[in-house]
Design a protein around this motif. Structure first.
Motif, PDB file in Angstrom:
ATOM      1  N   SER A 120    -100.254 112.864  -0.738  1.00 37.43           N
ATOM      2  CA  SER A 120     -99.286 112.380   0.245  1.00 37.43           C
ATOM      3  C   SER A 120     -98.929 113.505   1.204  1.00 37.43           C
ATOM      4  N   LYS A 121     -98.714 113.116   2.448  1.00 32.67           N
ATOM      5  CA  LYS A 121     -98.340 114.060   3.509  1.00 32.67           C
ATOM      6  C   LYS A 121     -97.129 113.492   4.235  1.00 32.67           C
ATOM      7  N   LYS A 122     -95.987 114.205   4.133  1.00 32.32           N
ATOM      8  CA  LYS A 122     -94.741 113.778   4.766  1.00 32.32           C
ATOM      9  C   LYS A 122     -94.459 114.641   5.984  1.00 32.32           C
ATOM     10  N   ASP A 123     -94.094 113.991   7.094  1.00 29.78           N
ATOM     11  CA  ASP A 123     -93.582 114.663   8.285  1.00 29.78           C
ATOM     12  C   ASP A 123     -92.250 114.018   8.633  1.00 29.78           C
ATOM     13  N   ARG A 124     -91.210 114.843   8.666  1.00 34.13           N
ATOM     14  CA  ARG A 124     -89.864 114.336   8.907  1.00 34.13           C
ATOM     15  C   ARG A 124     -89.222 115.130  10.045  1.00 34.13           C
ATOM     16  N   ASP A 125     -88.785 114.420  11.064  1.00 36.18           N
ATOM     17  CA  ASP A 125     -88.123 115.039  12.208  1.00 36.18           C
ATOM     18  C   ASP A 125     -86.706 114.498  12.318  1.00 36.18           C
ATOM     19  N   THR A 126     -85.742 115.412  12.411  1.00 40.28           N
ATOM     20  CA  THR A 126     -84.327 115.039  12.512  1.00 40.28           C
ATOM     21  C   THR A 126     -83.727 115.702  13.741  1.00 40.28           C
ATOM     22  N   SER A 127     -83.006 114.928  14.522  1.00 41.21           N
ATOM     23  CA  SER A 127     -82.263 115.497  15.646  1.00 41.21           C
ATOM     24  C   SER A 127     -80.879 114.868  15.671  1.00 41.21           C
ATOM     25  N   VAL A 128     -79.857 115.714  15.716  1.00 45.48           N
ATOM     26  CA  VAL A 128     -78.464 115.266  15.784  1.00 45.48           C
ATOM     27  C   VAL A 128     -77.798 116.029  16.928  1.00 45.48           C
ATOM     28  N   PHE A 129     -77.371 115.295  17.953  1.00 46.10           N
ATOM     29  CA  PHE A 129     -76.718 115.887  19.112  1.00 46.10           C
ATOM     30  C   PHE A 129     -75.307 115.320  19.233  1.00 46.10           C
ATOM     31  N   GLU A 130     -74.382 116.174  19.705  1.00 42.94           N
ATOM     32  CA  GLU A 130     -72.987 115.756  19.808  1.00 42.94           C
ATOM     33  C   GLU A 130     -72.405 116.188  21.152  1.00 42.94           C
ATOM     34  N   ALA A 131     -71.553 115.326  21.694  1.00 41.67           N
ATOM     35  CA  ALA A 131     -70.786 115.638  22.900  1.00 41.67           C
ATOM     36  C   ALA A 131     -69.315 115.367  22.608  1.00 41.67           C
ATOM     37  N   GLU A 132     -68.440 116.241  23.117  1.00 38.75           N
ATOM     38  CA  GLU A 132     -67.011 116.115  22.843  1.00 38.75           C
ATOM     39  C   GLU A 132     -66.221 115.946  24.132  1.00 38.75           C
ATOM     40  N   ALA A 133     -65.019 115.400  23.970  1.00 44.38           N
ATOM     41  CA  ALA A 133     -64.126 115.207  25.119  1.00 44.38           C
ATOM     42  C   ALA A 133     -62.693 115.371  24.652  1.00 44.38           C
ATOM     43  N   THR A 138     -78.086 110.394  16.661  1.00 43.95           N
ATOM     44  CA  THR A 138     -78.891 110.814  15.506  1.00 43.95           C
ATOM     45  C   THR A 138     -80.202 110.053  15.488  1.00 43.95           C
ATOM     46  N   ASN A 139     -81.281 110.793  15.283  1.00 40.63           N
ATOM     47  CA  ASN A 139     -82.581 110.146  15.099  1.00 40.63           C
ATOM     48  C   ASN A 139     -83.315 110.826  13.944  1.00 40.63           C
ATOM     49  N   VAL A 140     -83.711 110.023  12.978  1.00 41.65           N
ATOM     50  CA  VAL A 140     -84.512 110.509  11.854  1.00 41.65           C
ATOM     51  C   VAL A 140     -85.789 109.685  11.802  1.00 41.65           C
ATOM     52  N   LYS A 141     -86.905 110.370  11.872  1.00 42.06           N
ATOM     53  CA  LYS A 141     -88.199 109.693  11.719  1.00 42.06           C
ATOM     54  C   LYS A 141     -88.955 110.363  10.587  1.00 42.06           C
ATOM     55  N   ASP A 142     -89.249 109.591   9.574  1.00 43.83           N
ATOM     56  CA  ASP A 142     -89.922 110.093   8.378  1.00 43.83           C
ATOM     57  C   ASP A 142     -91.218 109.306   8.202  1.00 43.83           C
ATOM     58  N   GLU A 143     -92.348 110.020   8.236  1.00 46.34           N
ATOM     59  CA  GLU A 143     -93.656 109.382   8.111  1.00 46.34           C
ATOM     60  C   GLU A 143     -94.379 109.931   6.886  1.00 46.34           C
ATOM     61  N   GLU A 144     -95.064 109.046   6.181  1.00 47.08           N
ATOM     62  CA  GLU A 144     -95.864 109.472   5.040  1.00 47.08           C
ATOM     63  C   GLU A 144     -97.235 108.812   5.078  1.00 47.08           C
ATOM     64  N   ILE A 145     -98.254 109.633   4.887  1.00 44.97           N
ATOM     65  CA  ILE A 145     -99.612 109.145   4.658  1.00 44.97           C
ATOM     66  C   ILE A 145     -99.914 109.346   3.184  1.00 44.97           C
ATOM     67  N   GLN A 146    -100.386 108.288   2.534  1.00 45.15           N
ATOM     68  CA  GLN A 146    -100.703 108.370   1.116  1.00 45.15           C
ATOM     69  C   GLN A 146    -102.141 107.910   0.887  1.00 45.15           C
ATOM     70  N   ALA A 147    -102.808 108.590  -0.027  1.00 42.92           N
ATOM     71  CA  ALA A 147    -104.176 108.224  -0.387  1.00 42.92           C
ATOM     72  C   ALA A 147    -104.381 108.517  -1.864  1.00 42.92           C
TER      73      ALA A 147
END
Length: 737
Positions: free
Chosen positions: A351-364, A321-330
């Motif tokens: 304010s300007k929010k950019d949020r990227d989420t990626s969740v990958f799964e592998a099973e066995a 899992t990777n979550v990156k949340d960025e905000e520019i505020q003025a």
């Protein structure tokens, strides 16, 4: 500016501040908490009125002001919003080390010049800046946790310095501290309440890691104005290691061992922000320019492997899992003094929010394995994105406001209007192609007004009314279909959700006791509209449709097969209203009025209640504790250069109900103590003990597969779980220079 003597040892009881704010605000300097050596802002907040947590034992992460979900509380750092990794937009306050803090403020109502995302209230974490310290200090300490034969040891190290550098003032600091939360859990599972025991599970849960932080602030006069530059960096590097054994019928021996489970989770979270602020006299008043950037980058790798002893099968799952949340505020803000002692303030915040989420799964899955072993990389499938786990979010806000304030005799007041505009877009690559991208924009008018009336030099009344907002959870907006998310029921988000809004009122009385003491009582009410709850779309779930097809294939008639159509696709909708109310008492005073000037006491108690209707009837807001209580004292012994004290905390039961599950949570009491001794003019030693009552968290789960099962009380499982942890201790030395 803080003196070095206050950084090392206060020499007298530290009390709550009596602020001059019109909006009802409780303010606590760091020395109010420091003697108990909290590791994080969350640890410090445990002692203030109306703050509850729904965390594990030894954890203080998601603040719940007035017992409401963390999403109803606005977390500010130096008055500015900060992004969090959580789906409900909340920020975990245990990410902020206590050593960075100058003071904590609990803001009970809203003003036009602050973000309106504060239905329950706001927590403002004010960090040390270049004007807060003249000189420096070093902090060295050892920590001990009682979770093995000889215990586990860790360290805490920090240094801060502030002073004149060139034409301005500089503050720079750093901190490294070990964190360890060792817990033991046990669960008892039944088919339903009163049935025979099916199995027990014994689990160890150890959260072990290190926090790193640094902060810098520089203030300098520039071109007739004042420029402030600041930056904060916090890293959380942690492993959460859960291991469990499950036994048939609760007979805990090798012959009845049913399952063995290992579930390590690696977490690396970086929070950092940089901000610039420039103030100068111009255009007949004072203008402030603000520009800031804040981000959170949360990376997690979870591995869960389980051996089914009876079937001799090991199943495994790995999740990245990777979550990156960025905000520019003025912001541009301007204040003008008017006649009659009034002041006009207006501005616009962006304010300007950019949020990227990626969740990958592998099973066995590996068969014919009679004993537990770690699965090999080659035994796992390739990583694939999970449903709802590959999305991007863009959110732009432009919020103009205007506010008028003044003072007339005994009354000090403010009133304002804020208009918050939101342009929102979400794209989820795992959703159906024709529904992957959804856009929504809306605007909300948020009036607010507050007055503080001085009845005498000692007594005053505060009253506030404000409209506030709560924006929807990110997962509630995602258009992806999640299978089996609530029992056998699927879930699909609703990008057309409107934000919740609330009208709220606070009425308080505060009295000064002696020179530094304060007593206060406050009543509050919130009327929340467009409440977001889970609802049934009426469409059948994938499980129900598969069971229907299987029944047809087995020879059932359509009427007979229809009996399998018992689970549905759920969604989130704005369904109605909810109300929240309560009474808050707080007392913080030295006992100098009875001749005990070196003894300080504090006590606060909040009674909390609420009402909301869901698919099953009336209930409180989910997981709202019915009360929270704190009491403590400090005793200084100036002739010995020593002090000691204790604090006790207890919060009431919390009940939660969603489709598929109902839970009741109970917490034990939490006792902490400190003893300190000044060993030189600039050195103090402090010993603290926490969780001295071996506090427990006890939960009861009612689980159901379908909505009708929940109505009929036809249980899928009934589970009782208890979680306990032992005490932990610190020995810390502080040296000023």
């Amino acid at each position: 500016m803080t003196s070095l003597e206050e950084v090392v040892v206060t020499g007298e009881p530290a009390m709550r501040n009596r602020t001059d704010d019109v909006v009802p605000t409780l303010s606590y300097d760091l020395d109010y908490f420091q003697r108990f050596e909290p590791l994080t802002a969350g640890d410090a907040l445990k002692r203030v009125p109306s703050v509850t947590f729904l965390s594990d034992v030894l954890e203080s992460d998601g603040v719940r002001i007035r017992g409401l979900d963390s999403a109803y509380t606005q977390i500010l750092i130096n008055g500015e919003r900060v992004p969090g990794a959580n789906l409900d937009r909340s920020f975990f306050v245990d990410r902020i080390p206590a050593e960075l803090i100058e003071r904590l403020e609990v803001v009970r109502s809203s003003s036009a010049n602050r973000s309106g995302d504060a239905v329950a209230g706001a927590i403002n974490i004010v960090l040390r800046d270049a004007m807060s310290l003249d000189g420096g200090y070093v902090r060295l300490g050892a920590l001990h946790w009682d979770d093995s034969e000889y215990g586990q040891w860790g360290g805490t190290y920090g240094a801060v310095w502030g002073g004149q550098v060139g034409p301005g003032r500089l503050l720079i600091g750093g901190n490294i501290q070990d964190r360890r939360n060792p817990k033991q859990k046990k669960s008892w599972r039944y088919d339903e309440p009163g049935a025979e025991l099916n199995d027990t599970e014994i689990q160890s849960d150890v959260r072990d890691g290190t926090d790193y932080s640094a902060n810098l602030s520089y203030e300098v006069p520039v071109a007739g104005g004042d420029l402030q530059l600041s930056g904060v960096f916090v890293r959380t590097d942690r492993v959460q290691d859960e291991n469990s054994l499950e036994y048939n019928e609760g007979i805990e021996d090798a012959d009845n061992l049913a399952k063995v489970n290992a579930n390590p989770l690696d977490i690396l979270t970086d929070n950092w922000s940089v901000n610039g602020r420039y103030e100068r006299e111009m255009l007949g008043g004072e203008t402030t320019f603000k520009l800031g950037y804040a981000t959170i980058d949360d990376e997690q790798f979870e591995q869960e492997e389980e051996l089914d002893v009876e079937d001799q099968v090991i199943e495994g799952a790995r999740t990245r899992t990777n979550v990156k949340d960025e905000e520019i505020q003025a912001a541009i803000e301007h204040k003008i003094e008017l006649s009659g002692g009034m002041e006009l303030e207006f501005g616009v915040q962006y304010s300007k929010k950019d949020r990227d989420t990626s969740v990958f799964e592998a099973e066995a899955e590996v068969e014919d394995e009679p004993v537990f072993r770690a699965l090999l990389d080659s035994e796992y499938e390739d990583f694939e994105p999970v449903d709802g786990g590959l999305n991007t979010i863009e959110e732009t806000r432009i919020d103009p406001y205007i506010m008028l304030s003044g003072e007339n005799g005994p009354a000090k007041w403010e009133a304002g209007l804020r208009y918050e505009t939101t342009d929102f877009s979400i794209t989820d690559e795992t959703a159906d192609a024709d529904a992957r991208t959804n856009d929504k924009d809306y605007g909300i008018l948020l009036p607010s007004a507050s007055v503080r009336w001085a009845l005498s030099d000692s007594d005053r009344i505060t009253a506030s009314v404000a409209r506030t907002v709560r924006r929807p959870n990110f997962d509630y907006l995602s258009p992806a279909l999640l299978g089996g998310e609530y029992g056998d029921n699927d879930f699909i988000g609703n990008p057309d959700l409107e934000p919740e809004t609330a009208w709220g009122a606070d009425l308080g009385f505060e009295r000064r006791l002696g020179r530094r003491g304060v007593f206060g009582v406050n009543v509050f009410y919130r009327d929340i509209t467009d409440l977001i709850e889970l609802t049934n779309t009426g469409e059948y779930s994938e499980t129900a449709l598969e069971d229907y097809e299987d029944a047809i294939d087995d020879g059932a008639t359509p009427e007979e097969a229809a009996e399998e159509l018992v689970s549905y696709v759920l969604t989130a909708e704005n369904i109605g209203d909810g109300q929240v109310w309560g009474v808050e008492f707080d007392l913080s005073t030295p006992l100098d009025f009875i001749g005990m000037e070196h003894t300080g006491v504090f006590l606060n108690y909040s009674w909390l209640d609420s009402s909301v209707d869901d698919a099953f009837g009336e209930r409180r807001f989910n997981s709202q504790s019915d009360y929270v209580f704190n009491v403590g004292f400090t005793q200084d012994i100036p002739s010995w250069g020593a002090a000691f004290g204790a604090t006790y905390r207890k919060q009431g039961d919390a009940e939660g109900r969603i489709i598929g599950e109902e839970v009741v949570t109970q917490y034990g009491g939490d006792l902490e103590i400190f003893i300190e001794k000044q060993v030189a003019s600039n050195v103090v030693l402090r010993f603290t003990g926490s969780n001295l009552l071996d506090s427990s968290k006890d939960e009861t789960f009612n689980k159901f597969n379908t909505i009708q099962d929940q109505i009929d009380r036809d249980f899928d499982e009934y589970e009782i779980e208890t979680e306990t942890a032992g005490p932990w201790f610190q020995l810390v030395a502080r040296m000023a220079f």
